[in-house]
Design an enzyme around this catalytic site. Structure first.
Site, mmCIF file in Angstrom:
data_model
loop_
_atom_site.group_PDB
_atom_site.id
_atom_site.type_symbol
_atom_site.label_atom_id
_atom_site.label_comp_id
_atom_site.label_asym_id
_atom_site.label_seq_id
_atom_site.Cartn_x
_atom_site.Cartn_y
_atom_site.Cartn_z
ATOM 1 C CG LEU A 19 0.468 -6.827 12.278
ATOM 2 C CD1 LEU A 19 -0.025 -5.564 12.968
ATOM 3 C CD2 LEU A 19 0.522 -7.987 13.272
ATOM 4 C CG ASP A 38 -2.596 -4.875 0.479
ATOM 5 O OD1 ASP A 38 -2.343 -5.044 1.675
ATOM 6 O OD2 ASP A 38 -2.043 -3.990 -0.218
ATOM 7 C CE1 TYR A 171 -1.571 3.622 12.969
ATOM 8 C CE2 TYR A 171 -0.465 4.050 15.054
ATOM 9 C CZ TYR A 171 -0.947 3.158 14.109
ATOM 10 O OH TYR A 171 -0.796 1.810 14.322
ATOM 11 C CE LYS A 175 -4.339 1.732 13.718
ATOM 12 N NZ LYS A 175 -5.020 0.645 12.963
ATOM 13 C CB THR A 205 4.355 -3.860 9.950
ATOM 14 O OG1 THR A 205 4.130 -2.569 10.558
ATOM 15 C CG2 THR A 205 3.696 -4.938 10.817
#
Length: 303
Positions: A19, A38, A171, A175, A205
């Site tokens: 993404l 990155d 996760y 989030k 991804t």
């Protein structure tokens, strides 16, 4: 270059693949100068390599765009500060921040160890907070100096943060935390000319192509690739542009050709006794309220 982001400088974290790469390329195509951040880690956060960030920079430059690579660790104060510095040193400004970096270490709750909890919360939640904090401090200083910015922040949550996801407790919690961060930042930073929104994307991804292999499979040749990461990027580009004026504190789902405004927690059925309940009374009326309430969405992975 022309486009809705012409003249703007945008930093994108986790932009070496997936993404983030799609966002960086789409922003550059619309005229933005892009800081491609990155760390170059594996899908579970191990290792590091400057290769992915530099490759995206070269792709953007080959198409006539402007971009620089940043390989600092944005989960550290120094790394987050150097991301802002990269934008200011290279382009003289920062107009938008796209927080996107992340990785997975999936386990069922009883099998999840503390290190895997800390690592995922660090990269997703702290990795949003620190770049946002440094960018916000810069924009506040600009506003106080009489140069009120037209700044944008786009955070990256997930359906897991909105609804939960079996096997992804670390996760999902991170989030969900990003949603709270987004709402508070939008409320606090509006006075300085900063709009803050979040997206909950669904795309193919490294983080999804195995976990949700059936849903993320590539289509037959010639068919619309619903799970291509680039499908999410047009919304990100618009949110990063001046054209999104007045849009802040919002959460959008973005998947394939679909955009949804999420409406979050709202008060449902309620009852007020005007005094203290007994446990039995509280339970009785709680069941009555639940019967009148909308059923919750199923948790991801439970079906």
């Amino acid at each position: 270059m022309t486009g809705i982001c012409a003249g703007r400088a945008v930093a994108v974290t986790g932009a070496g693949r997936g993404l983030g790469r799609a966002h960086a390329r789409a922003l550059a195509a619309e005229g933005a100068a892009v800081v491609v951040n990155d760390l170059g880690v594996t899908a579970d956060g191990a290792g590091a390599s400057p290769g992915p960030a530099q490759q995206v920079v070269e792709e953007i430059r080959a198409r006539g765009g402007r971009a620089v690579a940043h390989t600092g660790d944005i989960t550290t104060a120094d790394g987050a500060a150097s991301l802002l510095a990269a934008a200011l040193d290279s382009f003289g400004r920062l107009d938008a921040l796209v927080n996107n970096a992340g990785f997975l270490r999936d386990r069922m709750l009883v099998n999840l160890d503390e290190d895997d909890w800390d690592a995922v919360v660090r990269v997703h939640l702290k990795g949003h907070f620190l770049p946002l904090r440094h960018a916000a401090a810069h924009w506040r200083a600009e506003a106080r100096a009489g140069r009120t910015p037209n700044a944008r922040v786009i955070n990256t949550s997930s359906g897991a943060g909105l609804l939960g996801s079996v096997g992804q407790v670390n996760y999902s919690a991170a989030k969900a935390g990003i949603l709270g961060l987004t709402l508070v930042a939008a409320a606090e930073l509006g006075r300085y000319g900063v709009q803050v929104n979040a997206i909950a994307p669904a795309a193919r991804t490294r983080m999804t192509e195995q976990t949700f292999a059936g849903t993320m499979a590539a289509p037959a040749e010639g068919e619309f690739d619903a799970m291509a990461p680039g499908n999410v990027s047009p919304l990100v580009v618009w949110l990063a542009s001046a054209a999104s004026h007045g849009v802040t504190g919002r959460v959008f789902e973005a998947e394939a050709g679909r955009i949804t405004v999420m409406e979050g927690w709202r008060r449902g059925p309620t009852i007020d006794k005007g005094g203290r309940w007994t446990p039995a009374e509280a339970g009785e009326h709680a069941r009555e309220l639940l019967a009148a309430a909308t059923e919750p969405h199923p948790v991801y992975g439970a079906r």
